[in-house]
Design an enzyme around this catalytic site. Structure first.
Site: not given
Ligand code: NAP
Length: 285
Positions: A58, A102, A125
């Site tokens: 990423k 994450q 996200d």
């Protein structure tokens, strides 16, 4: 000899590349206009090798798109309260426009509490309850990236959804549930299947569109796929294997995603696009 047809591949790399190019152009224009580059904060608890690889990937894509990234690596023994404090601080930091925690954060962490510490306008996200609600009601907010990527992939291949039967296998908060809501918003008739579903194969055989979001290698076989169906395999298991048995499903489906190279590239592209969108909103005016 019987003739066998094989499905057309729904390759995600092309549409992802186009979205990344568009995103890079928007990031460059924003940086020129405001003197500030969009910035994504990545937060990783512990050092799980797969998570380390995902975060690096990423960050690399961010750099290629003109997006800055700020990494916060926390020790594996970080508590939920400590993680929440870090995410609240990033939420208030004007130099950070998007935040990615994450997943998985570790078995001792209350991941829901951690996700909720991310300010909705930085939730690129799409993991907070606020984002899920906004997505479900069709309001402004960020969709969870993999579901958002799946929808863009279906659109890139002109898959008709209105009136079609979509079967989603999996009901996680970041993948199965939201993708079902997005399909519903496009007038598909949606069936959710999960670990307690009876007669999974029968449900699958009645699907025009199958979305596999399970995390069980090759759970879905070609025999479970109706001839001519569209198959999206979001599963990603050890050895680059999806949740669908590709070799048998490719003989039944009309369109099918490869693993890797299908859903995965779209997920990262949507994350970056949403980061630039968040920065545009925060730097406006
Ligand atoms: P998850 O949180 O573990 O959820 C898995 C879901 O599958 C659950 O809803 C579970 O049902 C259901 N399930 C488990 N066994 C089943 C069975 N035998 N039959 C039917 N349903 C079953 O996983 P996730 O985070 O959603 O991820 C799913 C997969 O997608 C994984 O392979 C992951 O690596 C992949 N993924 C890919 C991307 C990408 O960018 N490509 C992004 C995220 C995730 P219950 O709810 O009843 O337990």
């Amino acid at each position: 000899m019987t003739a066998t047809t094989t499905a057309r591949l729904m390759d995600g790399t092309g549409p992802a590349r186009r979205l990344l190019d568009e995103t890079a152009a928007r990031a460059a224009a924003l940086t020129r206009r405001t003197g500030v580059a969009p910035c994504l904060a990545t937060v990783l608890v512990g050092s799980d090798p797969a998570s380390v690889t995902y975060v690096r990937m990423k960050q690399r894509r961010c750099a290629q798109a003109g997006i800055e990234s700020r990494h916060v690596g926390l020790p594996a023994q970080t508590t939920t309260a400590e993680l929440v404090a870090v995410l609240r601080e990033l939420s208030q930091d004007p130099g950070v426009h998007g935040i990615l925690l994450q997943h998985p954060a570790g078995p001792h962490i209350d991941e829901r509490a951690a996700f909720e510490a991310i300010a909705p306008h930085k939730d690129v996200d799409g993991v907070t309850t606020h984002s899920f609600g906004a997505m479900a009601f069709g309001g402004p907010g960020f969709a969870s990236c993999t579901p958002g990527g799946i929808m863009r992939l279906l659109d890139a291949y002109d898959v008709e959804l209105a009136g079609k039967h979509a079967v989603v296998v999996g009901r996680s908060a970041i993948l199965g549930k939201p993708v079902g809501m997005l399909l519903l918003a496009r007038d598909a008739t949606v069936t959710y299947c999960h670990s307690r579903t009876a007669g999974l194969s029968a449900h699958l055989r009645s699907a025009d569109v199958v979305v596999a979001a399970v995390g069980r290698p090759r759970l879905i076989h070609g025999d479970d796929i109706a001839p001519g169906a569209v198959v999206v395999d979001a599963g990603y298991n050890a050895g680059n294997v999806g949740d669908v048995d590709f070799d048998s499903a490719v003989r039944r489906a009309r369109l099918i995603t490869p693993v890797p190279g299908g859903v995965g590239p779209m997920t990262i592209a949507v994350l970056l696009a949403q980061t630039v969108q968040a920065a545009e909103g925060q730097l406006a005016g």
